[in-house]
Write an enzyme that holds these catalytic residues in place. Structure first.
Site, PDB file in Angstrom:
ATOM      1  N   GLU A 167      28.872  40.580  41.555  1.00  0.00           N
ATOM      2  CA  GLU A 167      28.138  39.325  41.739  1.00  0.00           C
ATOM      3  C   GLU A 167      26.721  39.600  42.260  1.00  0.00           C
ATOM      4  O   GLU A 167      26.300  39.079  43.307  1.00  0.00           O
ATOM      5  CB  GLU A 167      28.911  38.374  42.663  1.00  0.00           C
ATOM      6  CG  GLU A 167      30.257  38.003  42.070  1.00  0.00           C
ATOM      7  CD  GLU A 167      30.983  36.840  42.764  1.00  0.00           C
ATOM      8  OE1 GLU A 167      30.521  36.372  43.815  1.00  0.00           O
ATOM      9  OE2 GLU A 167      32.016  36.418  42.217  1.00  0.00           O
TER      10      GLU A 167
ATOM     11  N   GLU B 102      37.342  38.355  37.864  1.00  0.00           N
ATOM     12  CA  GLU B 102      37.765  37.464  38.954  1.00  0.00           C
ATOM     13  C   GLU B 102      38.085  36.115  38.332  1.00  0.00           C
ATOM     14  O   GLU B 102      37.197  35.451  37.793  1.00  0.00           O
ATOM     15  CB  GLU B 102      36.686  37.329  40.032  1.00  0.00           C
ATOM     16  CG  GLU B 102      36.547  38.573  40.888  1.00  0.00           C
ATOM     17  CD  GLU B 102      35.674  38.397  42.125  1.00  0.00           C
ATOM     18  OE1 GLU B 102      35.593  37.272  42.662  1.00  0.00           O
ATOM     19  OE2 GLU B 102      35.066  39.400  42.554  1.00  0.00           O
TER      20      GLU B 102
END
Ligand code: AHR
Length: 527
Positions: free
Chosen positions: A200, A331
């Protein structure tokens, strides 16, 4: 195949089929499986797990230490390892998540006295003892029989730190790093199959612009090398770059453009996508005690994964029409309000029949996009978010999501078969959903497996599998259902949501499977 094409194809199929009589409330759904048009292989890696240093995800959940009264092998809880082995876990992503971009691997190697405790600033400021480090993770990987997916620190680390980590893990003992590894008890180079280049980077991993990240990524893709001689050729380590945050496309564009313009000096094999089912940030929906409207809202959001993959897939096709770079959904899952009375930084939530439906629907979507989605990691494996397993001291309970993952094991590395059907509709709280969701595969030894989720929590479904040119005479497998969509397992009542055998025999040339409301079923068709 998109949901839309499934419905369109299904409409055509229905036009030619004779509807079977409907029992009381059940809707009959003919699922036309086209075994003559096999699709891509459903990569076993879509059943990957994610284990972050977060709350009790590692400490307490996996690692109790060798001196614990909880039965363990070299510190790894035996009950959890045994349960995970039954899932045939293909890979485990570690050590984060956001934690990865603040993880310094040298703090977690060497004798106990040399481990360096720190603060886990992302997750509740808990003390990170670093007793579970590189060697412990690799021992865990070997104990459950899976592959390592290592996320290296791009946010607060350096290229050299990451490069040294891989050097430490994979170099021969003729090198200084290899010697150090051997001195710490493991002369053989470790196998690291997957490498995540940061996490991220658009958020907790450094808030980088896509262009800045793409430049960093090239350095890591070049210099973080794997020296294990056994990892030449097909076993070569695969590099996965940070990609999109949900529907945002900037990272997809920037990283794929960089890849298209790449030189000989680096390459990528995967682009990550993170997308949670939340019901609106910050996560606030309860994980138990919810009503039908909340159920329908979350399943609707889950179905959005299909469109998301199609959107990013189309951008990837522009730069990579041969689909060399995989979309890695590393994820995914439900992110709900913390369970009452728990540390909100530990992301502990219960897991219900709704999670089982959500997991099955996601897996079916990944299978339909098997040409591009070749890896996925549910968040997370133990005690965090949509977990497989919950523990409390010596106690352990398997969640409904665990059961779905186990029931789907025949799908691992099987070939996708197109399935056309008219799903019908189910409406609650103003939200309309397809009533059923189905996917079919053929295993390497020729078995045909069908997975059907009856999303409707009120009505049963009658499924009539039709395999072109073949007559199915029986179906055998398991069905997972529960009294309510919010039913869940607890340490005191661990089998409220547990799979049961299901079977059906053809009558009058037709095979009909009767599926309860709110259920996930996976069966083998016999001919
Ligand atoms: O899974 C929990 C967190 O969600 C991860 O650490 C992070 O990558 C994501 O935002």
């Amino acid at each position: 195949m998109t949901t839309k094409t499934i419905f369109m194809a299904a409409a055509a199929v229905l036009a030619f089929s004779t509807a079977a009589p409907m029992s009381a409330q059940a809707q009959t759904v003919r699922v036309a499986i086209d075994a003559a048009r096999p699709g891509p292989v459903v990569d076993r890696n879509i059943f990957g797990q994610f284990a972050e240093h977060l709350g009790y995800g590692i400490y307490g959940g996996v690692w109790v230490g060798p001196d614990s009264p909880i039965p363990n092998v070299r510190g790894m809880r035996t009950d959890v390892v045994t349960a995970l082995k039954a899932l045939k876990v293909p890979n485990v992503r570690w050590p984060g998540g956001c934690f990865a971009d603040e993880y310094h691997w040298r703090d977690g190697i060497g004798p106990a006295s040399e481990r360096k405790p720190g603060i886990n600033a992302n997750w509740g400021d808990a003390v990170e003892p670093n007793t579970f480090g590189t060697h412990e993770f690799m021992d865990f990987v070997n104990q459950i029989g899976t592959e390592a997916y290592l996320s290296v620190n791009v946010g607060s680390g350096t290229v050299k730190e990451a490069s040294d980590w891989l050097g430490y893990m994979t170099s021969p003992t003729t090198t200084a790093l290899g010697k150090e590894r051997a001195a710490n008890g493991h002369p053989e180079p470790y196998k690291v199959k997957y490498l995540g280049i940061g996490n991220e980077a658009w958020g907790c991993g450094g808030s980088m612009t896509p262009e800045f990240y793409a430049d960093q990524m090239k350095l890591y893709a070049r210099y973080v090398r794997n020296f294990n001689p056994a990892q030449k050729g097909p076993e070569a380590m695969k590099r996965i770059a940070v990609g999109p945050d949900g529907a945002k496309t900037e990272y997809t564009e920037a990283v794929m453009k960089a890849w298209k313009d790449k030189t000989w000096a680096w390459d990528l094999e995967g682009l990550s996508l993170h997308n949670y089912t939340v019901g609106g940030w910050p996560p606030h929906l309860p994980s138990t005690g919810f009503g039908e409207a909340d159920y329908a809202t979350l399943i609707k959001e889950t179905l959005g994964m299909d469109n998301l993959i199609a959107t990013h897939g189309a951008i990837m096709d522009k730069y990579d029409p041969e689909k060399k770079v995989a979309l890695v959904v590393d994820e995914w899952g439900a992110w709900l309000a913390p369970a009452p009375g728990t540390n909100p930084g530990f992301l502990i939530q219960q897991n219900t029949m709704r999670d089982a439906v959500l997991a099955a629907v996601n897996i079916n979507i990944f299978a339909r996009h098997a040409d591009r989605v070749r890896m996925a990691n549910i968040a997370q494996m133990v005690n965090v978010l949509q977990a497989m397993i919950l523990t409390d001291g010596p106690k352990m309970v398997l969640t409904p999501t665990y059961h779905v993952f186990r029931m789907y094991t025949p799908f691992q590395d099987a070939t996708f078969l197109p399935a056309a059907y008219d799903a019908g509709t189910y409406t609650a709280g103003g939200v309309t959903l397809p009533r059923v969701d189905a996917a079919a595969v053929k295993t390497k030894d020729g078995q045909v497996w069908l997975a059907v989720t009856n999303i409707d929590p009120n009505k049963p479904a009658e499924i009539v599998p039709e395999v072109a040119g073949r007559r199915a005479r029986a179906a055998t497998g398991e069905v997972l259902t529960a009294p309510n969509v919010n039913s869940h397992n607890t340490f005191d009542a661990p089998n409220t949501v547990a799979p049961k055998p299901i079977s059906a025999q053809a009558r009058g040339g037709q095979l009909t499977l009767r599926l309860p409301p709110k259920s996930v079923t996976v069966v083998r068709l016999d001919f």
